[in-house]
Design a protein around this motif. Structure first.
Motif, short mmCIF file in Angstrom:
data_model
loop_
_atom_site.label_atom_id
_atom_site.label_comp_id
_atom_site.label_asym_id
_atom_site.label_seq_id
_atom_site.Cartn_x
_atom_site.Cartn_y
_atom_site.Cartn_z
N SER A 246 0.84 -1.21 0.00
CA SER A 246 0.00 0.00 0.00
C SER A 246 0.87 1.25 0.00
CB SER A 246 -0.93 -0.01 1.23
OG SER A 246 -1.84 -1.07 1.15
N PHE A 247 2.00 1.22 0.69
CA PHE A 247 2.93 2.35 0.67
C PHE A 247 3.47 2.57 -0.75
CE2 PHE A 247 3.90 1.47 5.35
CZ PHE A 247 3.08 2.51 5.78
N LEU A 248 3.87 1.48 -1.41
CA LEU A 248 4.44 1.61 -2.75
C LEU A 248 3.42 2.16 -3.74
CD1 LEU A 248 6.72 1.10 -4.83
CD2 LEU A 248 5.76 -1.18 -5.16
N LEU A 249 2.22 1.58 -3.76
CA LEU A 249 1.23 1.96 -4.74
C LEU A 249 0.74 3.39 -4.53
CD1 LEU A 249 -0.86 -1.34 -4.95
CD2 LEU A 249 0.85 -0.51 -6.56
N THR A 250 0.70 3.83 -3.28
CA THR A 250 0.14 5.15 -2.97
C THR A 250 1.15 6.27 -3.14
OG1 THR A 250 -1.34 4.09 -1.37
CG2 THR A 250 -1.13 6.48 -1.25
N TYR A 251 2.42 6.01 -2.85
CA TYR A 251 3.38 7.12 -2.73
C TYR A 251 4.53 7.11 -3.74
CZ TYR A 251 0.95 8.48 1.46
OH TYR A 251 -0.03 8.91 2.32
N LEU A 315 13.80 -1.66 -0.26
CA LEU A 315 15.01 -1.00 0.22
C LEU A 315 15.77 -0.34 -0.95
CD1 LEU A 315 16.80 -0.35 2.63
CD2 LEU A 315 18.01 -2.51 2.23
N LEU A 316 15.83 -1.03 -2.08
CA LEU A 316 16.48 -0.44 -3.26
C LEU A 316 15.76 0.83 -3.70
CD1 LEU A 316 17.45 -3.38 -5.67
CD2 LEU A 316 18.98 -1.70 -4.61
N VAL A 317 14.43 0.81 -3.64
CA VAL A 317 13.67 2.00 -3.99
C VAL A 317 13.98 3.13 -3.02
CG1 VAL A 317 11.35 2.98 -4.12
CG2 VAL A 317 11.81 0.74 -5.15
N ALA A 318 13.98 2.82 -1.72
CA ALA A 318 14.22 3.85 -0.70
C ALA A 318 15.57 4.52 -0.89
CB ALA A 318 14.13 3.22 0.69
N LEU A 319 16.57 3.76 -1.32
CA LEU A 319 17.93 4.29 -1.45
C LEU A 319 18.24 4.76 -2.87
CD1 LEU A 319 19.84 1.58 0.65
CD2 LEU A 319 18.94 3.80 1.41
N ILE A 384 6.59 9.96 7.02
CA ILE A 384 7.25 10.92 6.13
C ILE A 384 8.05 11.95 6.93
CG2 ILE A 384 6.84 12.78 4.47
CD1 ILE A 384 4.43 11.11 3.47
N PHE A 385 7.49 12.39 8.04
CA PHE A 385 8.15 13.40 8.85
C PHE A 385 9.29 12.80 9.70
CE2 PHE A 385 4.52 15.97 7.81
CZ PHE A 385 5.06 17.25 7.77
N TRP A 386 9.38 11.46 9.72
CA TRP A 386 10.41 10.79 10.50
C TRP A 386 11.78 11.19 9.93
CZ3 TRP A 386 12.76 5.74 8.81
CH2 TRP A 386 13.70 5.29 9.74
N GLY A 387 12.57 11.87 10.73
CA GLY A 387 13.93 12.23 10.32
C GLY A 387 14.01 13.38 9.35
N ALA A 396 11.55 7.42 3.53
CA ALA A 396 11.17 6.75 4.78
C ALA A 396 9.96 5.83 4.59
CB ALA A 396 10.87 7.80 5.86
N ILE A 397 9.08 6.20 3.64
CA ILE A 397 7.92 5.37 3.35
C ILE A 397 8.36 3.98 2.90
CG2 ILE A 397 6.09 5.04 1.62
CD1 ILE A 397 5.13 6.85 3.69
N PHE A 398 9.39 3.94 2.05
CA PHE A 398 9.82 2.65 1.50
C PHE A 398 10.72 1.89 2.48
CE2 PHE A 398 8.61 5.32 -2.04
CZ PHE A 398 7.71 4.49 -2.68
N ILE A 399 11.38 2.61 3.38
CA ILE A 399 12.08 1.92 4.46
C ILE A 399 11.06 1.25 5.38
CG2 ILE A 399 13.49 2.29 6.52
CD1 ILE A 399 14.97 4.48 4.98
N ALA A 400 9.96 1.95 5.64
CA ALA A 400 8.88 1.34 6.43
C ALA A 400 8.33 0.11 5.71
CB ALA A 400 7.77 2.35 6.68
N GLY A 401 8.19 0.21 4.37
CA GLY A 401 7.74 -0.94 3.60
C GLY A 401 8.70 -2.11 3.71
N THR A 402 10.00 -1.82 3.72
CA THR A 402 11.01 -2.87 3.90
C THR A 402 10.82 -3.58 5.23
OG1 THR A 402 12.61 -1.59 2.60
CG2 THR A 402 13.49 -3.32 4.03
#
Length: 419
Positions: A246-251, A315-319, A384-387, A396-402
């Motif tokens: 849901s994180f990936l598809l939405t954001y 994780l690859l997406v996040a980085l 999103i506001f994390w960090g 951060a959204i995709f790190i959460a997904g990881t």
């Protein structure tokens, strides 16, 4: 032709390649008529009725209301299907009834002169499609033998992705007619579901206790699966995986514009490539993964491996510092998704707590698909506001997904009734 032992009658019945093909076609038909409005045609209708300033808000309200109806109707219709005792069986009445109701809902969507009626049409559609879904999914454990469940689950797992693209492709030719926009995909539903109804071996279980259970007991019955150790862990695993997706598809659009600094037009083009990559990866690995799972007789290692592959993709997406790495990450996540949804459905079929309540239990399991679609957007602002005090840390959204995907892999380990 593979013989299957019928627990209810003690008979042996054949399951042919033709039956499997029609079963998969019916599931594809349900998805194409349900998902095409979600991804495209409802938005087009809202745009025709609402003002430019209000169309985004109304689209969200209508889709959220429909999602809530899906959340409730899937397990309730499943419970009622399990309790149905008719000369036509216990799955056929819900397949046919759902087909009629969803057709009415689509007609309302196509002809609604107001947003209120448009929303009502979508509520009717969700009730009808989930009635069909609640009767269609338990056919896997009802009819398909264990040694074929992996490959059939793999075929079923790819149908939603295939339906999304097929629905988009059909809509480009039907936009001049509002009726055709909604009813052309539904034509495939009618063909698939009616063909399935005609050939479905819809047996009534020998134990009639569930038939005598009062309707007032249904709320308690919906909670009952969570008392089962294996079902609860399978539910948790699917819930966590769906949170990640849901994180990936939405954001992903906002990641491309805000994190990778792409213009909206360029970001949209990248998203089209992204969805195509996900489709190819998901469909290709779904079929292969199901066959390998059947060949080995094991489910848990493949489900856990799939979740880990998804996590690596997120994780690859996040980085990702660029579009190429973003697309590689998306491809890897798509491979994991295809393998996960192929084998996880077969694993679920093997660990359902009660063979007389399969439709209800599988309907309850569908909550793990629907609920994250509402929770992920609610959690996203805090993540999103994390960090990042600026509020644009979409990585951060995709790190959460990881993290969610890895937890989904871990949640498979405690399951006992499947290897």
């Amino acid at each position: 032709m593979t013989p299957v032992h019928d627990v209810a009658t003690g008979e042996t019945r054949p399951v042919s390649t033709g039956f499997i093909a029609i079963y998969v076609l019916a599931q594809f038909g349900i998805w194409i008529a349900l998902l095409t409005p979600v991804i495209l045609t409802i938005a087009l209708r809202v745009g025709e009725i609402a003002t430019e300033a209000e169309k985004g808000k109304w689209l969200g309200v209508i889709l959220a209301t429909g999602a809530f109806v899906a959340l409730v109707s899937a397990p309730v219709c499943g419970a009622l299907s399990d309790r149905t005792r008719s000369r036509f069986g216990r799955r056929r009445p819900w397949l046919l009834g759902g087909l009629v109701v969803s057709g009415i809902g689509l007609l309302v969507l196509a002809t609604a002169p107001s947003l209120l009626l448009l929303g009502l049409g979508w509520i009717i559609c969700q009730a009808g499609f989930n009635a069909m879904q609640s009767a269609c999914l338990p056919i896997l454990p009802d009819v398909i033998p264990f040694r074929l469940q992996g490959r059939v689950a793999g075929l079923l797992g790819m149908t939603s992705t295939a339906a999304t693209f097929a629905g988009s492709w059909i809509t480009q030719f039907t936009q001049t007619s509002t009726l055709l926009m909604f009813l052309a995909p539904f034509g495939i539903t009618v063909i698939g579901v009616l063909a399935l109804v005609l050939i479905l071996p819809d047996r009534i279980p020998a134990n009639e206790n569930s038939a005598r259970t009062s309707l007032s007991a249904i709320p308690r019955a919906l909670i009952k699966p969570f008392l089962d150790h294996d079902f609860s862990w399978a539910f948790i695993s699917r819930f966590l995986i769906m949170m990640a997706w849901s994180f990936l598809l939405t954001y992903q659009l906002f990641f491309l514009t805000d994190q990778l600094s792409l213009e909206k037009l360029e970001a949209t083009q990248v998203m089209v490539r992204s969805m195509a990559i996900i489709a190819v990866a998901t469909i290709s690995i779904s079929i292969l993964g199901g066959f390998i799972s059947d060949w080995s007789g094991r489910r848990k290692p493949f489900v856990a491996l799939a979740a880990v592959i998804e996590a690596a993709g997120f994780l690859l997406v996040a980085l990702a510092p660029s579009v190429p790495q973003f697309l590689v990450g998306v491809a890897l996540a798509g491979l994991g998704k295809g393998l996960y949804f192929a084998v996880d459905l077969a694993l679920l079929a093997a660990i359902l707590p009660n063979e007389e309540e399969r439709a209800k239990d599988m309907g309850v399991f569908q909550i793990a698909n629907s609920l994250p679609q509402s929770l992920a957007p609610a959690l996203a602002p805090a993540i999103i506001f994390w960090g990042s005090a600026s509020g644009d840390n979409y990585a951060a959204i995709f790190i959460a997904g990881t993290i969610f995907a890895l937890l989904g892999a871990v949640a498979i380990a405690p399951i006992r009734r499947s290897r």
